[in-house]
Motif scaffolding. Sequence first.
Motif, PDB file in Angstrom:
ATOM      1  N   LEU A 142       0.823  -1.202   0.000  1.00 24.07           N
ATOM      2  CA  LEU A 142       0.000   0.000   0.000  1.00 24.07           C
ATOM      3  C   LEU A 142       0.859   1.254   0.000  1.00 24.07           C
ATOM      4  N   GLN A 143       1.945   1.229   0.750  1.00 25.75           N
ATOM      5  CA  GLN A 143       2.821   2.408   0.800  1.00 25.75           C
ATOM      6  C   GLN A 143       3.331   2.754  -0.585  1.00 25.75           C
ATOM      7  N   GLN A 144       3.760   1.770  -1.360  1.00 21.96           N
ATOM      8  CA  GLN A 144       4.247   2.043  -2.708  1.00 21.96           C
ATOM      9  C   GLN A 144       3.099   2.475  -3.615  1.00 21.96           C
ATOM     10  N   ALA A 145       1.949   1.811  -3.486  1.00 17.49           N
ATOM     11  CA  ALA A 145       0.806   2.129  -4.338  1.00 17.49           C
ATOM     12  C   ALA A 145       0.331   3.561  -4.155  1.00 17.49           C
ATOM     13  N   LEU A 146       0.482   4.108  -2.930  1.00 15.13           N
ATOM     14  CA  LEU A 146      -0.024   5.454  -2.644  1.00 15.13           C
ATOM     15  C   LEU A 146       1.059   6.520  -2.603  1.00 15.13           C
ATOM     16  N   SER A 147       2.304   6.126  -2.801  1.00 14.95           N
ATOM     17  CA  SER A 147       3.394   7.097  -2.810  1.00 14.95           C
ATOM     18  C   SER A 147       3.386   7.852  -4.142  1.00 14.95           C
ATOM     19  N   LEU A 148       3.166   9.142  -4.086  1.00 16.06           N
ATOM     20  CA  LEU A 148       3.102   9.945  -5.312  1.00 16.06           C
ATOM     21  C   LEU A 148       4.417   9.875  -6.081  1.00 16.06           C
ATOM     22  N   ALA A 149       5.519   9.668  -5.378  1.00 12.89           N
ATOM     23  CA  ALA A 149       6.831   9.573  -6.026  1.00 12.89           C
ATOM     24  C   ALA A 149       6.966   8.312  -6.879  1.00 12.89           C
ATOM     25  N   SER A 150       6.072   7.337  -6.683  1.00 13.94           N
ATOM     26  CA  SER A 150       6.125   6.095  -7.465  1.00 13.94           C
ATOM     27  C   SER A 150       5.596   6.273  -8.887  1.00 13.94           C
ATOM     28  N   TYR A 151       4.953   7.410  -9.159  1.00 12.67           N
ATOM     29  CA  TYR A 151       4.264   7.602 -10.437  1.00 12.67           C
ATOM     30  C   TYR A 151       4.985   8.609 -11.310  1.00 12.67           C
ATOM     31  N   THR A 152       5.025   8.298 -12.577  1.00 11.23           N
ATOM     32  CA  THR A 152       5.590   9.196 -13.573  1.00 11.23           C
ATOM     33  C   THR A 152       4.431   9.778 -14.376  1.00 11.23           C
ATOM     34  N   PRO A 153       4.346  11.124 -14.443  1.00 11.91           N
ATOM     35  CA  PRO A 153       3.273  11.718 -15.251  1.00 11.91           C
ATOM     36  C   PRO A 153       3.675  11.770 -16.723  1.00 11.91           C
ATOM     37  N   LEU A 154       2.678  11.693 -17.567  1.00  8.43           N
ATOM     38  CA  LEU A 154       2.904  11.770 -19.005  1.00  8.43           C
ATOM     39  C   LEU A 154       1.764  12.588 -19.601  1.00  8.43           C
ATOM     40  N   GLN A 155       2.104  13.589 -20.393  1.00  6.83           N
ATOM     41  CA  GLN A 155       1.081  14.389 -21.071  1.00  6.83           C
ATOM     42  C   GLN A 155       0.747  13.715 -22.393  1.00  6.83           C
ATOM     43  N   ILE A 156      -0.538  13.484 -22.626  1.00 13.63           N
ATOM     44  CA  ILE A 156      -0.978  12.916 -23.903  1.00 13.63           C
ATOM     45  C   ILE A 156      -2.107  13.778 -24.446  1.00 13.63           C
ATOM     46  N   GLN A 157      -2.372  13.630 -25.727  1.00 11.10           N
ATOM     47  CA  GLN A 157      -3.506  14.318 -26.322  1.00 11.10           C
ATOM     48  C   GLN A 157      -4.508  13.266 -26.768  1.00 11.10           C
ATOM     49  N   ARG A 158      -5.754  13.467 -26.350  1.00 12.60           N
ATOM     50  CA  ARG A 158      -6.817  12.528 -26.706  1.00 12.60           C
ATOM     51  C   ARG A 158      -8.063  13.333 -27.012  1.00 12.60           C
ATOM     52  N   ARG A 159      -8.606  13.094 -28.197  1.00 18.53           N
ATOM     53  CA  ARG A 159      -9.804  13.820 -28.638  1.00 18.53           C
ATOM     54  C   ARG A 159      -9.612  15.330 -28.490  1.00 18.53           C
ATOM     55  N   LYS A 161      -7.828  17.013 -26.556  1.00 16.06           N
ATOM     56  CA  LYS A 161      -7.644  17.515 -25.194  1.00 16.06           C
ATOM     57  C   LYS A 161      -6.294  17.051 -24.675  1.00 16.06           C
ATOM     58  N   ASN A 162      -5.624  17.917 -23.932  1.00 19.59           N
ATOM     59  CA  ASN A 162      -4.390  17.527 -23.262  1.00 19.59           C
ATOM     60  C   ASN A 162      -4.752  16.858 -21.946  1.00 19.59           C
ATOM     61  N   LEU A 163      -4.239  15.683 -21.734  1.00 21.75           N
ATOM     62  CA  LEU A 163      -4.513  14.936 -20.516  1.00 21.75           C
ATOM     63  C   LEU A 163      -3.211  14.528 -19.852  1.00 21.75           C
ATOM     64  N   ARG A 164      -3.238  14.437 -18.534  1.00 19.46           N
ATOM     65  CA  ARG A 164      -2.095  13.917 -17.792  1.00 19.46           C
ATOM     66  C   ARG A 164      -2.457  12.515 -17.346  1.00 19.46           C
ATOM     67  N   VAL A 165      -1.625  11.554 -17.707  1.00 21.44           N
ATOM     68  CA  VAL A 165      -1.800  10.173 -17.250  1.00 21.44           C
ATOM     69  C   VAL A 165      -0.577   9.797 -16.417  1.00 21.44           C
ATOM     70  N   TYR A 166      -0.769   8.835 -15.540  1.00 19.76           N
ATOM     71  CA  TYR A 166       0.305   8.389 -14.666  1.00 19.76           C
ATOM     72  C   TYR A 166       0.590   6.919 -14.928  1.00 19.76           C
ATOM     73  N   PHE A 167       1.834   6.533 -14.702  1.00 24.78           N
ATOM     74  CA  PHE A 167       2.160   5.113 -14.741  1.00 24.78           C
ATOM     75  C   PHE A 167       3.232   4.819 -13.709  1.00 24.78           C
ATOM     76  N   SER A 168       3.252   3.547 -13.297  1.00 20.32           N
ATOM     77  CA  SER A 168       4.190   3.079 -12.290  1.00 20.32           C
ATOM     78  C   SER A 168       4.449   1.607 -12.555  1.00 20.32           C
ATOM     79  N   TRP A 169       5.566   1.117 -12.066  1.00 23.09           N
ATOM     80  CA  TRP A 169       5.885  -0.304 -12.185  1.00 23.09           C
ATOM     81  C   TRP A 169       5.890  -0.944 -10.808  1.00 23.09           C
ATOM     82  N   TYR A 170       5.360  -2.151 -10.741  1.00 25.44           N
ATOM     83  CA  TYR A 170       5.526  -2.968  -9.549  1.00 25.44           C
ATOM     84  C   TYR A 170       5.864  -4.376 -10.032  1.00 25.44           C
ATOM     85  N   GLN A 171       7.044  -4.848  -9.693  1.00 26.44           N
ATOM     86  CA  GLN A 171       7.576  -6.112 -10.188  1.00 26.44           C
ATOM     87  C   GLN A 171       7.439  -6.106 -11.710  1.00 26.44           C
ATOM     88  N   SER A 172       6.735  -7.047 -12.307  1.00 23.64           N
ATOM     89  CA  SER A 172       6.615  -7.069 -13.771  1.00 23.64           C
ATOM     90  C   SER A 172       5.332  -6.413 -14.262  1.00 23.64           C
TER      91      SER A 172
END
Length: 192
Positions: A142-159, A161-172
């Motif tokens: 849970l600590q890793q899942a909720l740690s904001l530092a675990s996530y990398t933001p990425l700006q994408i354009q969809r329809r 609109k500029n959107l910010r999406v996040y991604f993170s890795w846990y094991q594989s």
Amino acid sequence: MNSAENTLTLEDFITRFQLQLPQPNEPARNLRRAAVLIPIICHHRPTVLLTRRATTLRKHAGQVAFPGGAADEEDATLIATALREAREEVAIPSSSVRILGQLPPVDSSSGFQVTPVVGLLAAGTRYRASLAEVDDIFEMPLQQALSLASYTPLQIQRRAKNLRVYFSWYQSHMVWGMTAQILYRLGQHIHL
């Protein structure tokens, strides 16, 4: 957070979650309703249960997700939807879940307004994947899942609109999309 160990305890999480009302970042616009269960497993060091959706599914195949889905007419509430879907997808009995509350709904890319429901599961709760819907079940600290530092933001354009999406890795497992957005918002909510 317990400063001596610098780890998130279950008591810290519950206190922080319940002491603050979740603030919507932006109101959901989609009309079709759905719900997901955020199952927090009450280990000494709590974990969150996640699934990897079956690769044979039409939508979001192979993605990391919470148990959840569209509301049925028979569902009295969105909490009932989240519990029913958790029972169908990972065989978690509704009676085994202690509901803590809900987060504001978020819009999914597939046209649903999704309400995240936070629930606690005892450490010994058994679960198993419905092979038609889930390829894998795993627990993330849970600590890793909720740690904001675990996530990398990425700006994408969809329809257009500029959107910010996040991604993170846990094991594989790559956690991204709506699942990462919900975990990130929950992390913001408890200020980890």
